[in-house]
Design a protein around this motif. Structure first.
Motif, mmCIF file in Angstrom:
data_model
loop_
_atom_site.group_PDB
_atom_site.id
_atom_site.type_symbol
_atom_site.label_atom_id
_atom_site.label_comp_id
_atom_site.label_asym_id
_atom_site.label_seq_id
_atom_site.Cartn_x
_atom_site.Cartn_y
_atom_site.Cartn_z
ATOM 1 N N PRO A 65 50.288 38.702 48.717
ATOM 2 C CA PRO A 65 50.381 38.992 47.272
ATOM 3 C C PRO A 65 49.373 38.188 46.446
ATOM 4 N N CYS A 66 49.085 36.957 46.897
ATOM 5 C CA CYS A 66 48.099 36.139 46.176
ATOM 6 C C CYS A 66 46.701 36.763 46.309
ATOM 7 N N ASP A 67 46.331 37.258 47.508
ATOM 8 C CA ASP A 67 45.033 37.901 47.692
ATOM 9 C C ASP A 67 44.935 39.179 46.853
ATOM 10 N N LYS A 68 46.025 39.928 46.779
ATOM 11 C CA LYS A 68 46.040 41.147 45.963
ATOM 12 C C LYS A 68 45.833 40.812 44.491
ATOM 13 N N MET A 69 46.474 39.708 44.053
ATOM 14 C CA MET A 69 46.309 39.278 42.668
ATOM 15 C C MET A 69 44.873 38.824 42.405
ATOM 16 N N VAL A 70 44.253 38.126 43.364
ATOM 17 C CA VAL A 70 42.863 37.682 43.217
ATOM 18 C C VAL A 70 41.929 38.881 43.108
ATOM 19 N N ALA A 71 42.149 39.891 43.947
ATOM 20 C CA ALA A 71 41.301 41.087 43.895
ATOM 21 C C ALA A 71 41.388 41.760 42.530
ATOM 22 N N ALA A 72 42.617 41.823 41.968
ATOM 23 C CA ALA A 72 42.782 42.429 40.645
ATOM 24 C C ALA A 72 42.064 41.618 39.574
ATOM 25 N N LEU A 73 42.167 40.307 39.644
ATOM 26 C CA LEU A 73 41.486 39.453 38.671
ATOM 27 C C LEU A 73 39.967 39.571 38.808
ATOM 28 N N GLN A 74 39.491 39.682 40.051
ATOM 29 C CA GLN A 74 38.043 39.837 40.258
ATOM 30 C C GLN A 74 37.541 41.147 39.628
ATOM 31 N N ALA A 75 38.289 42.224 39.827
ATOM 32 C CA ALA A 75 37.878 43.507 39.237
ATOM 33 C C ALA A 75 37.914 43.436 37.713
ATOM 34 N N GLU A 76 38.990 42.805 37.173
ATOM 35 C CA GLU A 76 39.083 42.679 35.709
ATOM 36 C C GLU A 76 37.946 41.833 35.159
ATOM 37 N N ARG A 77 37.555 40.796 35.915
ATOM 38 C CA ARG A 77 36.457 39.940 35.456
ATOM 39 C C ARG A 77 35.155 40.739 35.326
ATOM 40 N N SER A 78 34.814 41.544 36.326
ATOM 41 C CA SER A 78 33.571 42.331 36.278
ATOM 42 C C SER A 78 33.592 43.316 35.099
ATOM 43 N N MET A 79 34.776 43.986 34.893
ATOM 44 C CA MET A 79 34.865 44.944 33.793
ATOM 45 C C MET A 79 34.764 44.255 32.437
ATOM 46 N N VAL A 123 30.797 32.385 29.512
ATOM 47 C CA VAL A 123 32.104 31.757 29.257
ATOM 48 C C VAL A 123 33.224 32.607 29.849
ATOM 49 N N ALA A 124 33.118 33.911 29.739
ATOM 50 C CA ALA A 124 34.148 34.786 30.298
ATOM 51 C C ALA A 124 34.227 34.637 31.812
ATOM 52 N N VAL A 125 33.033 34.612 32.456
ATOM 53 C CA VAL A 125 33.024 34.437 33.917
ATOM 54 C C VAL A 125 33.679 33.118 34.294
ATOM 55 N N SER A 126 33.338 32.044 33.568
ATOM 56 C CA SER A 126 33.931 30.729 33.870
ATOM 57 C C SER A 126 35.440 30.747 33.649
ATOM 58 N N GLY A 127 35.910 31.429 32.600
ATOM 59 C CA GLY A 127 37.352 31.501 32.343
ATOM 60 C C GLY A 127 38.103 32.180 33.460
ATOM 61 N N TYR A 128 37.589 33.329 33.912
ATOM 62 C CA TYR A 128 38.250 34.008 35.035
ATOM 63 C C TYR A 128 38.150 33.190 36.327
ATOM 64 N N ASN A 129 37.000 32.504 36.492
ATOM 65 C CA ASN A 129 36.860 31.666 37.700
ATOM 66 C C ASN A 129 37.956 30.595 37.758
ATOM 67 N N GLY A 130 38.261 29.990 36.608
ATOM 68 C CA GLY A 130 39.303 28.954 36.578
ATOM 69 C C GLY A 130 40.670 29.494 36.957
ATOM 70 N N ILE A 131 41.003 30.711 36.455
ATOM 71 C CA ILE A 131 42.313 31.300 36.796
ATOM 72 C C ILE A 131 42.377 31.631 38.282
ATOM 73 N N ILE A 132 41.277 32.209 38.811
ATOM 74 C CA ILE A 132 41.265 32.579 40.229
ATOM 75 C C ILE A 132 41.337 31.343 41.124
ATOM 76 N N SER A 133 40.778 30.202 40.653
ATOM 77 C CA SER A 133 40.844 28.970 41.461
ATOM 78 C C SER A 133 42.285 28.521 41.669
#
Length: 667
Positions: free
Chosen positions: A54-68, A144-154
């Protein structure tokens, strides 16, 4: 209160219980360890299902949201609907992670760390809401947006790292390698998010060239390192993938953007060109990673099966060993206890029944064939059997010793009786000579009376030996006698007869066989009274009839006896035992007890109210036959019985004439 000693049974059980308990404890430890390992491996699969995946699935969703989100910031006319749909998918993935992570059931320090990382991840959702608001308002830059999502994914990757723990080293190695590879994949997604914004906008923003340089450098370092921990077959496949056309094209595109396009100017690579290069490479990378958790699960299942198989073998063998040890211990312990019980029973029977009976029979002169009645014990052929054989030898030795002692006692008694009878003969001759002293000389009569009294005492003391030897007394009477005469004659045999005061005496007649022994008994008690009381005090004797016979009381005013001594003396008088030469100081009391037991006479000592001791002698009715007392009339008209006359004789000290001649010869 002393502690009750442990029995042989409890000691044997304790000795046998210790190894069985130790074996049981070791078996329980092995079973617990096997179950703990199997449970930990089962929890590995459980953790993958409820935390890692479930954590990997959540990371994949956050990664897709970050790119969009970066694409929306780069091009104002981006697809807002697609972004909102992705945000909804991200929220669903976060909710699923929250619900499933509640079922995490690990234990230990690593489990506590995992729970803490899960809490941090769920708390980071507030920063995600703020980041989305800023993206919608366009108030932040793409960097800044990329860095923000990076922090959540970490935070999510910290959960995966903490959950990659297993009791099996191989399983944990596979899981940690999988997490490290996914962290490398996160660098690819960071690169995609950054270049999606750059290619969509057609140029770099401030700070983006530095970010891209850092990401590309980290990728080219981390990808080979992450693959170095893979098993040898997987390492070959991983290297083949990195050298394949997809990753070659990806690296070429990175180099071109970094080298040819320059920083600050327009970027010639379009978004479509970048996606055409990135998507095949990242898809191939994640297809390779898809087998990581599966292999970990396979390893965990195989290891769990191996542990359960080992538990089945060792557990059953251990249980069989415990049961066999327990049964063997019970059998051996029961055998030893049973044989010891037989030995104890035989020893008790030998000590309390067989030996006493045989000793009594031997002392009675009976011939015993010990070989015909041996102590047969079936105890096997070990040390316990040796003890049983020794017990049989003890019986034989005890019987032989008793026989020797009985023979020695018999010979000693014969010697004592021989000496006593010779002394009695000499004393009787002396008494006959004293009885022939011519009357008329008062001094001579007193000396004769004194010598006669001493001779009577000597004869009584000589009779002690005859009584102790259990032989018949040679002195016999000439028919029944009045009790008063027996008492008076006994008083005359005492050394200080003048101190004896004879009180009222009931009229009774003593049968001939008991006359001598009763006189001997009373003389001993009277002599004790005069010996252990001051010389100026009287010793009173009286007799009265009671329902079951006649009671004679002898009271002195001496020092008395303590309660304990009185109780012990009364016990010996009531239950006389075999004479012990070590207690010859109480020879007289032993003779009293022996004679009393022989004739059924009761003798009890008790304290006197006037100091001293009262000896109560109870004659049964057959030893004190009631008679009609002859009565004479004195000059004054007073009526006096024969007993009263005898009392007067003793009071006046007429020792020489108080007895008729035939009485002196009788003793």
């Amino acid at each position: 209160m002393g502690r009750k000693p442990r029995s042989i049974r409890s000691k044997i059980i304790l000795v046998l219980l210790v190894p069985v308990a130790a074996l049981t404890a070791l078996w329980i430890l092995d079973v617990n360890a096997s179950f703990a390992d199997a449970t930990a491996l089962r929890n590995t699969n459980h953790t993958q299902d409820n935390v890692s995946q479930p954590c990997d699935k959540m990371v994949a969703a956050l990664q897709a949201e970050r790119s969009m989100s970066v694409e929306i910031l780069a091009a104002a006319g981006g697809d807002i609907a697609a972004l909102r749909a992705q945000r909804a998918a991200t929220d669903a993935a976060v909710a699923e992670f929250r619900d499933l992570s509640r079922h995490f059931r690990g234990s230990g320090i690593s489990a506590d760390i995992t729970r803490a990382r899960i809490a941090d991840m769920l708390a980071a959702r507030d920063s995600l809401v703020l980041l989305r608001t800023q993206v919608d308002a366009g108030s932040i830059t793409r960097a800044v947006a990329v860095s923000g999502y990076n922090g959540i994914i970490s935070y999510a990757f910290s959960v995966s790292t903490a959950a990659a723990v297993s009791s099996d080293p191989l399983v944990e190695r596979v899981m940690r390698t999988s997490v490290a590879m996914r962290r490398t994949g996160e660098l690819l997604h960071q690169e995609d998010a950054l270049l999606t914004g750059v290619t969509s906008a057609g140029s770099f923003d401030a700070g983006e060239p530095r970010q891209l340089t850092e990401i590309v450098g980290a990728l080219r370092f981390q990808i080979p390192v992450a693959g170095s921990t893979l098993p040898a077959p997987d390492q070959a496949a991983f290297k083949s993938m990195l050298s394949g056309p997809n990753f070659v094209a990806l690296r070429a595109a990175e180099d071109r953007i970094l080298r040819d396009e320059g920083f600050g100017g327009p970027v010639s690579t379009t978004r479509a060109e970048w996606k055409a290069t990135f998507i095949p490479a990242v898809r191939q990378f994640y297809d390779f990673l898809a087998t990581g958790y599966g292999k970990a699960a396979e390893f965990a299942d195989a290891e769990r099966d191996r542990i359960l198989f080992r538990f089945g073998i060792s557990g059953m063998l251990g249980l069989i060993a415990i049961l066999a040890s327990l049964l063997l211990s019970i059998r051996i312990g029961g055998s030893v206890v049973r044989r010891l019980s037989v030995l104890r029973t035989a020893a008790n029977e030998l000590a309390h029944r067989r030996l006493p009976e045989m000793v009594v029979r031997v002392r009675a002169g009976e011939q015993i064939d010990t070989d015909g009645d041996p102590l047969r014990l079936s105890l096997g052929d070990d040390e316990i059997a040796d003890v049983g054989a020794a017990l049989s030898e003890v019986q034989q030795s005890a019987i032989d010793s008793a026989a020797g002692e009985a023979a020695l006692r018999y010979d000693m008694n014969k010697a004592l009786v021989n000496i006593a009878r010779r002394n009695q003969t000499l004393v009787d001759r002396q008494l006959q000579a004293l009885a022939q002293t011519p009357p008329g000389d008062a001094a001579a009569e007193r000396a004769t009376a004194r010598a006669e009294q001493l001779a009577v005492q000597m004869r009584r003391h000589a009779e002690h030996l005859v009584i102790l030897a259990g032989s018949a007394r040679s002195r016999r009477g000439f028919g029944p006698e009045p009790l008063a005469r027996v008492i008076t004659r006994a008083a005359g045999e005492v050394e200080h007869a003048e101190r004896i005061e004879i009180g009222p005496l009931t009229d009774a007649e003593v049968p001939e066989p008991a006359v001598t022994d009763l006189g001997h008994l009373l003389a001993e008690l009277l002599e004790n009274g005069t010996t252990f009381s001051p010389p100026d005090t009287p010793v009173r004797v009286s007799a009265q009839r009671v329902p079951d016979g006649v009671t004679i009381e002898i009271e002195d005013q001496g020092l008395g006896m303590s309660r304990s001594v009185l109780d012990e003396t009364n016990r010996r008088l009531a239950e006389p035992q075999e004479f012990d030469p070590a207690k010859s100081a109480r020879l007289g009391l032993f003779v009293v007890g022996f004679l009393a037991a022989q004739w059924g006479i009761g003798v009890v000592l008790r304290p006197s109210p006037h100091r001293g001791v009262i000896a109560t002698v109870t004659l049964p009715s057959e030893l004190a036959v009631p008679v009609a007392a002859p009565v004479t009339t004195t000059a004054g008209g007073a009526r006096r019985s024969n007993a009263a006359k005898l009392v007067g004789m003793v009071a006046q000290g007429r020792r020489g004439t108080a007895e008729p001649a035939e009485d002196r010869q009788r003793g």
